[in-house]
Design a protein around this motif. Sequence first.
Motif, PDB file in Angstrom:
ATOM      1  N   SER A   1     107.008 -21.069 -35.712  1.00  0.00           N
ATOM      2  CA  SER A   1     107.602 -20.042 -34.677  1.00  0.00           C
ATOM      3  C   SER A   1     108.225 -20.784 -33.666  1.00  0.00           C
ATOM      4  CB  SER A   1     106.257 -19.573 -34.169  1.00  0.00           C
ATOM      5  OG  SER A   1     106.401 -18.928 -33.272  1.00  0.00           O
TER       6      SER A   1
ATOM      7  N   ALA B   1     101.554 -15.658 -31.994  1.00  0.00           N
ATOM      8  CA  ALA B   1     101.399 -16.952 -32.582  1.00  0.00           C
ATOM      9  C   ALA B   1     100.343 -17.593 -32.198  1.00  0.00           C
ATOM     10  CB  ALA B   1     102.808 -17.676 -32.353  1.00  0.00           C
TER      11      ALA B   1
ATOM     12  N   ASN C   1     107.900 -16.783 -38.599  1.00  0.00           N
ATOM     13  CA  ASN C   1     107.767 -16.121 -37.711  1.00  0.00           C
ATOM     14  C   ASN C   1     109.021 -15.586 -37.060  1.00  0.00           C
ATOM     15  OD1 ASN C   1     106.042 -14.542 -36.213  1.00  0.00           O
ATOM     16  ND2 ASN C   1     105.994 -15.951 -34.357  1.00  0.00           N
TER      17      ASN C   1
END
Length: 838
Positions: free
Chosen positions: A86, A140, A335
């Motif tokens: 992420s 996240a 992500n």
Amino acid sequence: ERSKWPKETIDLWNRLYKKDAADIETIQKSIVHHVTTTLARAAYNMDNFTAYQAVALSARDRLIAQWNETQGQLSKADPKRVYYLSLEFLLGRSMDNALLNLGLKDVYAKGIGQLGFRMEDVVESESDAALGNGNLGRLAACYMDSLATLEYPAWGYGLRYNYGIFQQRIIEGYQAEFPDYWLNFDNPWELPRLDISIPIYFAGHVHSFQDEYGVTRHKWVPGQSVQAIAYDVPIPGYDTENCNNIRLWRSKPTRVFDLTSFNEGNYEKSVEDATQAEKITSVLYPNDNTMAGKELRLKQQYFWTAASLHDIVRRFKKSQRDWSDFPEQVAIQLNDTHPTLAIVELQRILVDEEQLNWDDAWEIVTRTFAFTNHTVLPEAMEKWSVPMFEYLLPRHLQIVFDINLFFLQKVEKRFPNDRELLKRMSIIEEAQPQQIRMAHLAVVGSHKVNGVAALHSNLIRDTIFKDFVEYYGSDKFVNVTNGITSRRWLNQANHKLSELITETLGSDAWIKDLDLLKGLNKKVDDKVFQKKWMAIKRANKVRLAELIKERCGIEVSPDALFDVQVKRIHEYKRQFMNILAVIHRYRTIKSLTPAQKANVQPRVVIFGGKAAPGYYVAKLVIKLINSVANVVNQDPAVGDLLKVVFIPDYNVSLAEVIVPASDISQHISTAGTEASGTSNMKFVLNGGLILGTMDGANIEILEEIGEDNIFIFGCLAHEVEDLRYAQRYRGVPMDPALQGVLAAIEKGTFEDPKIFQPLISTLTIGKDYYLISADFASYLRANQAVDAAYKDQDEWVKKSIRCTANMGKFSSDRSVKEYADNIWHIKPFKVVDNQQID
Ligand code: GPQ
């Protein structure tokens, strides 16, 4: 290797290494130790911030011990791990969470209390780690908390930006952005791993040659190199010994950065290039749901994915397994499309460096990756121009073209003679210049693709990935509805409510099993319980009122209805519609007789959120909110019946104060535009009701809590297209109430109307893309329904309790378990507290 250590050494080590006890004196000793040694401060020279630093360092010692234990036992057992890639981890503050998860919150509070500090003040001294824009980054962070709590072997990988999301100040009603240099003071929550330094390359050219078997091979001969340095952020689970890791990479110059300049003997250029290397991880791009297309951003993405994969591959190779086992050991979650280059990089490593053949390599790659999509907005779809990509990553470009070629060949076989289909599905968009469609690459390179709420997952199947669903079949496209961590968003942020819940349910097991909140349904009619419930809500509102007084200088009554919309400022989220309805309310109040006014439900409308610095229209919305606030808040004809507040610099720690204090929160995006939303879940979990559209996770929240406990209005996702068409081609007139509101702005009720002209013109008939006019009447009605319902406090408290009681589904523990079971195929690994080496 420690297996080769002599026995005496092992015994000595085991005698010396003892985990710290958790009694108050040991804790105080460690705090004093850190003040006087690590921080080099004298006792009398200690302020709240020093106290924070010392408590943080003391907690960090314990985290490191858990981290070491976890990572050591994981290395040995070597189970399958998931890596969560992420570009954003919006962690906020860490200390309170670390103490909670370590189970030491109370004893630390007592310990620091006896030393003369209030834990609340100490907690407030920590500034946010704001390495994210909005809830993509916060998601996240919630997932990392749940992964550790559920004892899954998981690592996050991201970038260690020097500057997080900018600090927002409001100057004369306008947003001004200031750099967030969050590393001004040492960050106790990271462990620099200066020994872990990975070379990352850019530019140069590709050398093609025949190998000894006559097979054509390719080797990337790069022109630049930088170093990736690892910084580890320990993520403790709640009530477990497990401590996971987020590894953030920082860029540093290599001794020789740009080989060309160096070879040409151009020293000054070499030095200049070296400083460029540090820029790669300098700043988080402040865009949410939009794509900027900057070269430095592409560099960030490659730098990060290459460093992370290097690390993952190195760890895998230690096990001496066959490459075909890679997907058995490694799951990588993307992500959004930001880390999609990892797909290409792994293919390059396998083919160019490990000499696997293309098809075997590709099989490994696609079994390893899975991809989460977070938006259907066209302006957010990542595309990279081919010439720019080619300059930075020449070998990767070849690989992308090959991936595309082989993919389209297969599509052609399945659906012959459909050139339009091939054009639509191609990873390369035929534009001037050509563009790489990262979402297509992510879909082709992954075994699972998921949306983040039921409606959104259906939408992506029916729209942006429709052709891919037909080609791959629908099994590849799944839904995982987002979730939030109950640890931060209820237990920490609303501690009093959390205590009441524990007392009522007779146990705090709900913190790890949020479905247990259902037990509160039995208490809905219990008068004593209701009273306690509302007293806590009121205390939270008082706390927020104080914050508003302090930060905005505006006095608001905690007895008014608190109506909150806090989130990134975006046209699709329709803060504009909210402030237009506020103007309508203002005009209505002004037209009332005193007797009528007595019936008006007083309301405080609270806004917060950042606009991307280049997003002109969004910034004008902020200006309009502040202009309206200025007029309304000073109008004696309105008094406490209506107040409007824009709280500057909305961030995670502000959310922790705002969320528990809301009566109503607004999640009013045009149906089909908000992928999920997660703040909607946070508000409802804290007993706040929603005023919202049938969009994102609102729909599933409605299903869980029941339609009597949520205020829904507006058109449905499947109606949007027709409404836009009707507006554009059938000359549907603008809503009359809206016309009145716009006329008021245009006549200068709120500052010079010229300022707002560009904003108002977004509502021109046929251009109102987000359908503010179409939804306006039902939005006003829903607002009236809110007022009426709030007046009946006896019913309102029941709704509020039912909200919290039925939110179990939205725990990020549930989301993470779904990912683990259905996508990653990983199992929990429980770390044991043995403190011995063997
Ligand atoms: N989201 Cl594409 C962001 O916060 N930033 C982005 O750049 C994109 C999506 C959000 C999305 O708008 C919300 O609806 C989701 O709840 C959130 O991601 C987490 O999935």
